[in-house]
Write an enzyme that holds these catalytic residues in place. Structure first.
Site, PDB file in Angstrom:
ATOM      1  N   PHE A   1      -2.026  -6.164   9.499  1.00 44.91           N
ATOM      2  CA  PHE A   1      -0.776  -6.349   8.761  1.00 44.91           C
ATOM      3  C   PHE A   1      -0.586  -5.144   7.848  1.00 44.91           C
ATOM      4  O   PHE A   1      -1.475  -4.799   7.072  1.00 44.91           O
ATOM      5  CB  PHE A   1      -0.796  -7.636   7.921  1.00 44.91           C
TER       6      PHE A   1
ATOM      7  N   ASP B   1      -5.675   1.170   5.064  1.00 49.60           N
ATOM      8  CA  ASP B   1      -4.783   0.322   4.284  1.00 49.60           C
ATOM      9  C   ASP B   1      -5.674  -0.585   3.435  1.00 49.60           C
ATOM     10  O   ASP B   1      -6.273  -1.529   3.931  1.00 49.60           O
ATOM     11  CB  ASP B   1      -3.893  -0.495   5.242  1.00 49.60           C
TER      12      ASP B   1
ATOM     13  N   LYS C   1      -0.610  -4.373  -4.537  1.00 45.12           N
ATOM     14  CA  LYS C   1      -1.044  -5.688  -5.011  1.00 45.12           C
ATOM     15  C   LYS C   1      -1.756  -5.638  -6.374  1.00 45.12           C
ATOM     16  O   LYS C   1      -1.109  -5.553  -7.401  1.00 45.12           O
ATOM     17  CB  LYS C   1      -1.923  -6.351  -3.943  1.00 45.12           C
TER      18      LYS C   1
END
Ligand SMILES: Cc1ncc(COP(=O)(O)O)c(C=O)c1O
Length: 299
Positions: free
Chosen positions: A139, A224, A253
């Site tokens: 993702f 990532d 985040k």
């Protein structure tokens, strides 16, 4: 407002893209606790999907946001920004990166990484290298390029045709990766620990092998770390568990604890070509802005 009123208002005006929501509306939080509008107290084991790393309403985070908002909320990138330079320095001092670029989210940081990989080869005189290889079940975000990079049909199908030039290979399969690398490949983008289709770990031998392959083939390795970075795995960055350093890695985040910020961190050799021709000269930029909008300014 009562919960039912909020739900009705939301259903009437909000464009819900996330599916059915739990019928709870939180009013505030402190540390690990949340309270809903009826005063019920909860233990928050979700943490905003890896966002609220400091818990809710951490006094230092609240204070930093308050202090900055009182001074200056926005400043264009045409000017120097002290806190931007200091945060970049901080990230460099704690990681394998030499340079940092800031974005507003993880998806944007990943878009930046994709763009950096492409421009890197363009500036090297190799425009034919633009394809990115990513992993199945990965993702990487919800923008058009990052859903194309994502290895999950459910995020992609509604938005097809997808942005081209992203290939997928299975996790921990070095042979498949080697076969997929071709003359158009510019980078391999991997979450060292996948977090959005179960928790899927890349193996030590695999990541070491990927690094070796990228070096042999002269292509970039992007990690990532939007979800697995910033202390979620017992080390500050997930790549530290593997003894493998990427050329580029992305964060978001937990970086802002809920404040929208993302970062693209790169080694010096990746960014070095970028400074040529792409530097924005403030006076030129202002003049061209005035030229483009002069009719409006004359009104
Ligand atoms: C690994 C990974 N990359 C990228 C993203 C996208 O980040 P954002 O939601 O901040 O755009 C996420 C979000 O869940 C993620 O888990």
């Amino acid at each position: 407002m009562k919960l039912e009123e909020i739900i009705n208002l939301d259903k009437k005006y909000f464009m819900n893209t996330f599916g059915n929501r739990t019928p709870v509306c939180f009013s505030h939080g402190k540390g690990i606790n949340l309270w809903d509008i009826d005063g019920n107290k909860y233990y928050d084991f979700l943490g905003g999907i890896a966002v609220s790393a400091l818990g809710h309403s951490h006094p230092k985070l609240v204070d930093a946001i308050k202090q900055q908002a009182e001074k200056l909320i926005h400043c264009s990138n045409l000017y120097y920004i002290e806190s931007q330079a200091k945060l970049a320095e901080k990230l460099v001092s704690i990681s394998c990166a030499d340079r940092v670029f800031f974005a507003n989210s993880g998806a944007e940081a990943n878009e930046g990484a994709i763009k950096l990989a492409r421009i890197y080869f363009k500036k090297k005189g190799m425009p034919e290298k633009y394809e990115i290889i990513t992993l199945e079940k990965s993702f990487h975000g919800r923008t058009l390029a990052t859903i194309a990079a994502t290895g999950q049909d459910k995020y992609q199908k509604p938005y097809s045709p997808l942005t081209p030039s992203f290939l997928k290979v299975p996790i921990n399969d070095l042979d498949a990766l080697e076969k997929a690398i071709n003359g158009s490949t510019c980078a391999v983008m991997i979450e060292p620990i996948q977090g959005e289709s179960g928790v899927n770990l890349t193996s030590l031998e695999y990541l070491k092998g990927v690094r070796k392959l990228c070096d042999e083939k002269g292509i970039l390795l992007i990690f990532d770390e939007v979800q697995c970075g910033l202390g979620r795995t017992g080390k500050l960055f997930a790549y530290e568990h593997f003894g493998v350093e990427p050329d580029i890695f992305t964060l978001a985040k937990a970086l802002g604890g809920g404040f929208p910020i993302g970062a693209l961190c790169a080694k010096e050799h990746v960014q070095v070509l970028l400074n040529q021709e792409t530097t924005v000269r403030p006076l030129e930029a202002i003049l061209s802005h005035v030229q483009r909008h002069w009719q409006f300014w004359m009104l």
